[in-house]
Design an enzyme around this catalytic site. Structure first.
Site, PDB file in Angstrom:
ATOM      1  N   LEU A 193      25.741 -19.991 -31.410  1.00  0.00           N
ATOM      2  CA  LEU A 193      26.337 -19.716 -32.715  1.00  0.00           C
ATOM      3  C   LEU A 193      27.056 -20.988 -33.150  1.00  0.00           C
ATOM      4  O   LEU A 193      27.925 -21.498 -32.431  1.00  0.00           O
ATOM      5  CB  LEU A 193      27.318 -18.541 -32.609  1.00  0.00           C
ATOM      6  CG  LEU A 193      27.772 -17.859 -33.902  1.00  0.00           C
ATOM      7  CD1 LEU A 193      26.581 -17.344 -34.691  1.00  0.00           C
ATOM      8  CD2 LEU A 193      28.729 -16.717 -33.594  1.00  0.00           C
ATOM      9  N   ASP A 194      26.671 -21.526 -34.310  1.00  0.00           N
ATOM     10  CA  ASP A 194      27.233 -22.792 -34.786  1.00  0.00           C
ATOM     11  C   ASP A 194      28.757 -22.737 -34.881  1.00  0.00           C
ATOM     12  O   ASP A 194      29.329 -21.665 -35.119  1.00  0.00           O
ATOM     13  CB  ASP A 194      26.677 -23.133 -36.169  1.00  0.00           C
ATOM     14  CG  ASP A 194      25.197 -23.479 -36.134  1.00  0.00           C
ATOM     15  OD1 ASP A 194      24.693 -23.816 -35.049  1.00  0.00           O
ATOM     16  OD2 ASP A 194      24.557 -23.402 -37.196  1.00  0.00           O
TER      17      ASP A 194
END
Length: 306
Positions: A56-57
């Site tokens: 997840l960025d």
């Protein structure tokens, strides 16, 4: 006057690593990398082994499933599951990263209205060809695309087929739209915003992104970093990652064979003839495997005691 150096903690005072088996469904905050999130959880529980099920960025918040110990063997089942997102698109410009962290490469003065956006959403649902963002973790000749892009190299990524089950416009105001997405493995939401902006002719990039579901895990299951040390229920059983495949109980003798990597014959009317299943003995997860003509062939064996 010299500055006093901080005292190092003696090795004997450091928390001893222990076997921790299960899942932490972390509600990751904006700004934290997935790698750092895993390290925080691992340190907080003094766990020997940990890993996450899908990056997840840092810009994004939301569901980051973290596997501990024997749960790491079930990570592929979570990563292959469907995912859901809520994201905000900023219209009027495109960036190098397809989100707010990149530099603007092109601008427009035209902004779409809700009806125009909704008219284009069906074009991006179903099986669609999608070119991943240049700043992504995809490897090119052994190098991550984002490393090459940061070094100024021209990154040419090939389009690939992804599945987008649903796109729904839930709010629109001025140059911002909030959209919900349900999609399969390998889909880049940043690419959806980029391609939708190009199709509309107004350009666009991600201004905010939240993941609300990964496989069997939803926001209802999520805990914060502060919850991990204080809430015993934060650690979920290993088999919660396997909720989308059937389970079968086996005898102690059968469990012993599975633990040694040997197949077993399933008997009885309830025994499946084929497909993927997981086996338990007295409520303890033993193995995951495939049933072929009534025979269970183990592919993952678990050491959870009991």
């Amino acid at each position: 006057m010299s500055e006093e150096r901080p005292q190092r903690r003696p090795p004997g005072d450091r928390p001893k690593k222990r076997d921790v088996n299960g899942w932490i469904i972390l509600d990751k905050g904006v700004g934290m990398t997935s790698t750092h999130a895993v390290a925080v959880v691992k340190r907080g529980l003094s766990a020997k082994k940990a890993g996450h099920a899908g990056t997840l960025d840092p810009l994004a918040s939301g569901i980051l499933p973290i596997a501990l110990g024997e749960a790491t063997k079930t990570v592929p089942f979570v990563m292959d599951g469907r995912k859901s997102y809520v994201f905000t698109v900023a219209w009027g410009s495109e960036t190098t990263t397809d989100d707010t962290e990149g530099d603007v490469v092109e601008r427009t003065d035209w902004l779409p209205d809700p009806a125009e956006i909704e008219a284009f959403l069906p074009r991006f649902t179903g099986q669609v060809q999608q070119v991943p963002p240049r700043f992504s973790a995809i490897k090119i000749a052994g190098e991550r695309a984002y490393d090459l892009a940061r070094d100024g190299e021209v990154v040419e990524l090939q389009p690939r087929m992804v599945e987008i089950d649903r796109l729904a416009l839930i709010h629109h105001a001025g140059d911002r739209s909030i959209i919900e997405a349900d999609c399969g493995k390998g889909t880049y939401v940043r690419a959806i915003a980029r391609d939708l902006g190009r199709a509309l002719g107004c350009l666009g990039h991600i201004a905010a992104l939240r993941r609300t579901r990964v496989g069997p895990f939803t926001e209802h299951d999520a805990v914060t970093v502060d919850d991990i040390a204080t809430d015993p229920a934060a650690l979920r059983p290993v088999e919660t990652a396997l909720s989308e495949i059937p389970s079968i109980p086996v005898s102690r003798d059968m469990a012993g064979r599975l633990m040694r990597g040997q197949s077993i014959i399933l008997r009885g009317r309830e025994a499946p003839l084929s497909g993927k299943v997981y086996a338990t003995c007295n409520g303890v997860l033993i193995a995951v495997g495939d049933v072929e003509r009534g025979e269970l062939v183990p592919h993952r064996v678990f050491n959870l005691g009991g």
